[in-house]
Write a protein that holds these residues in place. Sequence first.
Motif, PDB file in Angstrom:
ATOM      1  N   ASP B 177      97.661  56.396  32.620  1.00  0.00           N
ATOM      2  CA  ASP B 177      98.141  55.838  31.355  1.00  0.00           C
ATOM      3  C   ASP B 177      97.793  56.822  30.241  1.00  0.00           C
ATOM      4  O   ASP B 177      96.655  57.289  30.153  1.00  0.00           O
ATOM      5  CB  ASP B 177      97.479  54.475  31.117  1.00  0.00           C
ATOM      6  N   LEU B 207     107.008  52.287  31.574  1.00  0.00           N
ATOM      7  CA  LEU B 207     105.817  52.694  30.822  1.00  0.00           C
ATOM      8  C   LEU B 207     105.331  51.550  29.929  1.00  0.00           C
ATOM      9  O   LEU B 207     104.131  51.291  29.842  1.00  0.00           O
ATOM     10  CB  LEU B 207     106.122  53.931  29.975  1.00  0.00           C
ATOM     11  N   HIS B 210     103.482  49.136  32.230  1.00  0.00           N
ATOM     12  CA  HIS B 210     102.392  49.580  33.103  1.00  0.00           C
ATOM     13  C   HIS B 210     101.546  50.714  32.541  1.00  0.00           C
ATOM     14  O   HIS B 210     100.411  50.901  32.970  1.00  0.00           O
ATOM     15  CB  HIS B 210     102.956  49.998  34.473  1.00  0.00           C
ATOM     16  N   LYS B 211     102.108  51.518  31.634  1.00  0.00           N
ATOM     17  CA  LYS B 211     101.370  52.675  31.078  1.00  0.00           C
ATOM     18  C   LYS B 211     101.620  52.697  29.577  1.00  0.00           C
ATOM     19  O   LYS B 211     102.282  53.609  29.047  1.00  0.00           O
ATOM     20  CB  LYS B 211     101.879  53.984  31.713  1.00  0.00           C
ATOM     21  N   LYS B 213     100.154  53.466  26.966  1.00  0.00           N
ATOM     22  CA  LYS B 213      99.742  54.583  26.104  1.00  0.00           C
ATOM     23  C   LYS B 213     100.596  55.828  26.349  1.00  0.00           C
ATOM     24  O   LYS B 213     100.452  56.831  25.649  1.00  0.00           O
ATOM     25  CB  LYS B 213      98.266  54.929  26.362  1.00  0.00           C
ATOM     26  N   SER B 214     101.443  55.780  27.357  1.00  0.00           N
ATOM     27  CA  SER B 214     102.273  56.948  27.681  1.00  0.00           C
ATOM     28  C   SER B 214     103.515  57.005  26.795  1.00  0.00           C
ATOM     29  O   SER B 214     103.928  56.005  26.207  1.00  0.00           O
ATOM     30  CB  SER B 214     102.697  56.889  29.156  1.00  0.00           C
TER      31      SER B 214
END
Lengths: 106, 425
Positions: B177, B207, B210-211, B213-214
Amino acid sequence: MGTALLALLIAACSTTPEAPAPDASAEMLPALDRTATLALACSGCHSPAGGAMASLEGRTEDAIRHSLLTYKGDAAGTTVMHRMMRGYSEIDIDAISAYLAESAAP
Amino acid sequence: MTGLSGTRRDLITGLAAAAALAGIAPIATAQTSVRLIVVGGGFGGATAARFLKQFLPSSAVTLIEPNTDYYACPFSNLVIGGLRDLSAQRFGYDGLRGLGIDVVQDRAEDIDPVAHSVTLGSGDVLAYDRLVLSPGIDIRWNAIEGYDAAAASIMPHAWKAGAQTELLRNQLSAMEDGGLVVMAVPPAPFRCPPGPYERASLIANYLKAHKPKSRLLILDAQDKFSKQPLFEEAWSAFYPGLIERRGAEDFSRVVAVDPARMVLSTEFEEVTAAVANVIPPQMAGEIAQRAGVANATGWCPIDAVTFGSALQPDIHVIGDATIAAPMPKSAFSANLQAKLCAAQVARLVSGLPPEPTLLTNTCYSYLSADAAVSITGIYSNEGGKLTSIAGAGGLSPNGMDPVIQGNEAMQAATWFRTITQQAFG
């Protein structure tokens, strides 16, 4: 005359012993004239295979023509069919409707 | 009607025609003598083989395709976004075999347009009367400096579905992340014009969930792109701050990559990526170059009525490999071009002149798991050239209407089921 001839050729060849007759409704219809090739554009979405988004099976020529002309005439319509039908003349829509009704007859 | 002074095939067809006119059953060999070879088993080639056999049931139809499994590109962006299993993209050729099509699982190594023959990887040589080439695309390796086949195993293109799709998916899953995903988009023309932006939407969708900060950075060699207002509206609404696109106006064309350092270079900056999806410049599949049907652009000029090659006799080219603009390089286009090519080949071998018609294309793009937009075009091929019909076609409406976009997502799913059934059976 040309297209009728091809239909004859296809029909006759499909019944020779060397080439067992496939499904007659699929095989005999395409005279492969302009109407048939116009309708080929429809079958990517509306062929019976795969559970078409709007099955044409059993629809009459009048019902198909009415739908297509309604799409064409509805200036505010936004669906794929509205956008598409604006590109077809009423003469083409008549021909396609007759062809599809015959193709989709049970 | 066919004159009797032509080739043997013309003669036989002419005899059959005369017999038919007289009400006599035509000579069965009229079509048996026609050897039709299709090279390439994608949406174009598989459809062409099926419809050639349907329109000319007594002809010998051979499909040459090296892979036993075909992975469809449409919907593969859903796999990359974690919304679909790759196995749902896999199709085989048993359906075509069941129709009496000879499916040869080998690579077409060479084509001799003068001798009318195809040389296979095995060394076997197959003769044809007419050849339909549906070679798809190949990557222009090293058109981006440093981007070769080895680089693609680190910075996947995922522009041919299958292992590359899975690789990009796995890299996104494994990324920490906060990692930066970078996508390089080539200049037009390339396969699936809205494809990079659908992919960007579905990577962003992944993203965001699940991620968070990406971020995703698109380095685009294009100024403008397909369905741009619809994508940009969706990115602001669904993924605010998550996607940044720098276009050609910002000199953001990727000119070099260094896979060892995960660096992508534009004309004036270097960007380091956690995951890099490099969609490289493309050309018609390599076999088209060998057959002599591609011109200096790397793509194949055609007569848009028959899809006959402008460069070689008795070879037809369909699908992504062709120069068919304004018709885009899409699976929908390839499928329809295949059907029309088969119809015109049937007319030609039966002694009838080709006949122009109207063509359509519709491409759906997902914006999220359950929202999609579309673009539609209607084209005439009068005079052998494709032209858009004015006043028709165009984009889904702006406004992010969830009902309209939900309906288009459902239509997209139905279209995929229908067209894959039609191509692969």
